[in-house]
Design a protein around this motif. Structure first.
Motif, PDB file in Angstrom:
ATOM      1  N   LEU A   1       0.817  -1.208   0.000  1.00  0.00           N
ATOM      2  CA  LEU A   1       0.000   0.000   0.000  1.00  0.00           C
ATOM      3  C   LEU A   1       0.852   1.260   0.000  1.00  0.00           C
ATOM      4  O   LEU A   1       0.513   2.250  -0.656  1.00  0.00           O
ATOM      5  CB  LEU A   1      -0.927   0.011   1.227  1.00  0.00           C
ATOM      6  CG  LEU A   1      -2.124  -0.930   1.201  1.00  0.00           C
ATOM      7  CD1 LEU A   1      -2.867  -0.870   2.530  1.00  0.00           C
ATOM      8  CD2 LEU A   1      -3.071  -0.578   0.063  1.00  0.00           C
ATOM      9  N   PHE A   2       1.983   1.226   0.719  1.00  0.00           N
ATOM     10  CA  PHE A   2       2.783   2.436   0.879  1.00  0.00           C
ATOM     11  C   PHE A   2       3.887   2.581  -0.166  1.00  0.00           C
ATOM     12  O   PHE A   2       4.374   3.689  -0.384  1.00  0.00           O
ATOM     13  CB  PHE A   2       3.401   2.475   2.285  1.00  0.00           C
ATOM     14  CG  PHE A   2       2.487   3.023   3.333  1.00  0.00           C
ATOM     15  CD1 PHE A   2       2.611   4.334   3.775  1.00  0.00           C
ATOM     16  CD2 PHE A   2       1.472   2.245   3.865  1.00  0.00           C
ATOM     17  CE1 PHE A   2       1.759   4.845   4.739  1.00  0.00           C
ATOM     18  CE2 PHE A   2       0.610   2.743   4.831  1.00  0.00           C
ATOM     19  CZ  PHE A   2       0.752   4.046   5.276  1.00  0.00           C
ATOM     20  N   TYR A   3       4.311   1.464  -0.799  1.00  0.00           N
ATOM     21  CA  TYR A   3       5.441   1.553  -1.719  1.00  0.00           C
ATOM     22  C   TYR A   3       5.141   0.991  -3.109  1.00  0.00           C
ATOM     23  O   TYR A   3       5.752   1.413  -4.086  1.00  0.00           O
ATOM     24  CB  TYR A   3       6.660   0.823  -1.126  1.00  0.00           C
ATOM     25  CG  TYR A   3       7.179   1.472   0.131  1.00  0.00           C
ATOM     26  CD1 TYR A   3       7.973   2.619   0.076  1.00  0.00           C
ATOM     27  CD2 TYR A   3       6.870   0.944   1.377  1.00  0.00           C
ATOM     28  CE1 TYR A   3       8.457   3.212   1.233  1.00  0.00           C
ATOM     29  CE2 TYR A   3       7.342   1.535   2.544  1.00  0.00           C
ATOM     30  CZ  TYR A   3       8.131   2.666   2.466  1.00  0.00           C
ATOM     31  OH  TYR A   3       8.590   3.249   3.606  1.00  0.00           O
TER      32      TYR A   3
ATOM     33  N   LEU B   1      -8.707   4.183  -0.985  1.00  0.00           N
ATOM     34  CA  LEU B   1      -8.276   5.149  -1.998  1.00  0.00           C
ATOM     35  C   LEU B   1      -7.612   4.444  -3.176  1.00  0.00           C
ATOM     36  O   LEU B   1      -7.825   4.818  -4.338  1.00  0.00           O
ATOM     37  CB  LEU B   1      -7.298   6.152  -1.391  1.00  0.00           C
ATOM     38  CG  LEU B   1      -7.874   7.330  -0.598  1.00  0.00           C
ATOM     39  CD1 LEU B   1      -6.766   8.188  -0.052  1.00  0.00           C
ATOM     40  CD2 LEU B   1      -8.810   8.157  -1.477  1.00  0.00           C
ATOM     41  N   LYS B   2      -6.835   3.424  -2.901  1.00  0.00           N
ATOM     42  CA  LYS B   2      -6.145   2.702  -3.971  1.00  0.00           C
ATOM     43  C   LYS B   2      -7.138   1.974  -4.875  1.00  0.00           C
ATOM     44  O   LYS B   2      -6.926   1.852  -6.081  1.00  0.00           O
ATOM     45  CB  LYS B   2      -5.151   1.716  -3.364  1.00  0.00           C
ATOM     46  CG  LYS B   2      -4.257   1.049  -4.401  1.00  0.00           C
ATOM     47  CD  LYS B   2      -3.127   0.322  -3.749  1.00  0.00           C
ATOM     48  CE  LYS B   2      -2.203  -0.303  -4.806  1.00  0.00           C
ATOM     49  NZ  LYS B   2      -1.617   0.722  -5.666  1.00  0.00           N
TER      50      LYS B   2
ATOM     51  N   MET C   1      -0.727   7.914  -7.110  1.00  0.00           N
ATOM     52  CA  MET C   1       0.464   7.679  -7.920  1.00  0.00           C
ATOM     53  C   MET C   1       1.672   8.519  -7.502  1.00  0.00           C
ATOM     54  O   MET C   1       2.810   8.005  -7.462  1.00  0.00           O
ATOM     55  CB  MET C   1       0.156   7.923  -9.400  1.00  0.00           C
ATOM     56  CG  MET C   1      -0.706   6.828 -10.026  1.00  0.00           C
ATOM     57  SD  MET C   1      -0.014   5.155  -9.814  1.00  0.00           S
ATOM     58  CE  MET C   1       1.542   5.343 -10.683  1.00  0.00           C
ATOM     59  N   PRO C   2       1.498   9.807  -7.127  1.00  0.00           N
ATOM     60  CA  PRO C   2       2.676  10.582  -6.684  1.00  0.00           C
ATOM     61  C   PRO C   2       3.331  10.006  -5.432  1.00  0.00           C
ATOM     62  O   PRO C   2       4.498  10.301  -5.152  1.00  0.00           O
ATOM     63  CB  PRO C   2       2.094  11.977  -6.397  1.00  0.00           C
ATOM     64  CG  PRO C   2       0.870  12.056  -7.258  1.00  0.00           C
ATOM     65  CD  PRO C   2       0.302  10.665  -7.262  1.00  0.00           C
TER      66      PRO C   2
ATOM     67  N   GLY D   1       7.753  11.199  -3.123  1.00  0.00           N
ATOM     68  CA  GLY D   1       6.581  10.570  -2.513  1.00  0.00           C
ATOM     69  C   GLY D   1       6.951   9.379  -1.657  1.00  0.00           C
ATOM     70  O   GLY D   1       6.323   9.121  -0.620  1.00  0.00           O
ATOM     71  N   ARG D   2       7.969   8.623  -2.081  1.00  0.00           N
ATOM     72  CA  ARG D   2       8.386   7.465  -1.285  1.00  0.00           C
ATOM     73  C   ARG D   2       8.977   7.895   0.056  1.00  0.00           C
ATOM     74  O   ARG D   2       8.793   7.215   1.069  1.00  0.00           O
ATOM     75  CB  ARG D   2       9.403   6.644  -2.064  1.00  0.00           C
ATOM     76  CG  ARG D   2       8.780   6.038  -3.314  1.00  0.00           C
ATOM     77  CD  ARG D   2       9.731   5.161  -4.071  1.00  0.00           C
ATOM     78  NE  ARG D   2       9.056   4.711  -5.286  1.00  0.00           N
ATOM     79  CZ  ARG D   2       8.909   3.453  -5.636  1.00  0.00           C
ATOM     80  NH1 ARG D   2       9.346   2.509  -4.836  1.00  0.00           N
ATOM     81  NH2 ARG D   2       8.304   3.123  -6.753  1.00  0.00           N
TER      82      ARG D   2
END
Length: 256
Positions: A41-43, A214-215, A223-224, A230-231
């Motif tokens: 989800l985060f990466y 949201l995904k 996407m950002p 963003g990462r």
């Protein structure tokens, strides 16, 4: 004293909990799977999934602590029921030794078909008394293995009365009443805290559920998050979430 040490080594220890192989594998699978989902989800990158997934190996330790606390809480409740039975038997004129044996029968009716910890301990105490071992030594052994204040206090009362003399039955009856009242207050506190703990779990899971929704519904919006700076932002946010979860868990870890 030497026999007491041997007994402690061979009988159940309620200060530790050893998971079975199935429990350990299941807890590891749940922890790794959950952390891999968080990493995705985060990466949305295999490296992030792998690194975050490694955190899941810590979950069996957390699960072991949960199972240990549950067992100790159940032992406290069961011991309270045993005290009720002891008080009733002593009030009816039975000796303390016979009261322990009668408590086994009463608790077997209360927990039919279940070999609960306190029934097993009462049987151990009864068997050791039948073999000529002093009752106070068997109780002291149980209190050391249980490592709980109320059980230790009860055992200390028995030992003191046996050594110093006095009206053992009356002292035990009053001590049982006081300890039972204290346990009732503790259980009321646990009930009040239980709702807050449920809210805590909802708060801990809400951010991850929100990002997952949201995904699914607006993946372009995220996407950002998966490129460039963003990462870094995702890493900082994830660290803050983990810190918040740890902090809330510490705040809600109320010892009653």
């Amino acid at each position: 004293m030497e026999s007491l040490k041997k007994g402690i080594q061979t009988l159940p220890n309620y200060s530790v909990y050893k998971m079975s192989l199935i429990q350990y594998v299941l807890a590891s699978f749940i922890g790794i799977t959950a952390m891999c989902l968080v990493g995705y989800l985060f990466y949305q990158h295999w490296l992030g999934v792998f690194v975050i997934g490694l955190i899941g190996f810590h979950y069996p330790r957390i699960r072991t602590k949960e199972l240990l606390n549950r067992r100790r809480s159940q032992l406290t409740t069961q011991f309270k029921q045993a005290l009720y039975s002891l008080s009733s038997s002593l009030s009816a004129g039975r000796s303390l030794e016979n009261a322990f044996k009668e408590a086994i029968h009463d608790l077997t009716l209360l927990y039919p078909g279940v070999d609960v910890d306190v029934i097993r301990e009462l049987r151990i105490i009864s068997t050791r008394m039948d073999n000529g071992e002093p009752m106070e030594q068997a109780l002291l052994d149980f209190s050391i293995r249980a490592n709980q204040d109320d059980i230790s206090n009860f055992a200390d009362v028995i030992v003191t009365c046996k050594r110093m003399g006095g009206d053992l039955i009356e002292v035990v009856r009053r001590t049982s009443s006081v300890i039972s009242q204290k346990m009732d207050v503790m259980l009321e506190i646990e009930v009040l805290v239980a709702q807050k703990k449920l809210e805590m779990k909802a708060m801990m899971g809400a951010p991850f559920v929100f990002i997952g929704l949201l995904k699914l519904s607006a993946s372009d919006f995220l996407m950002p998050l998966y490129e460039g700076a963003g990462r870094m932002i995702a890493t900082v946010a994830l660290l803050l979430l983990f810190f918040g979860i740890w902090l809330i868990s510490r705040m809600m870890d109320i010892r009653v």
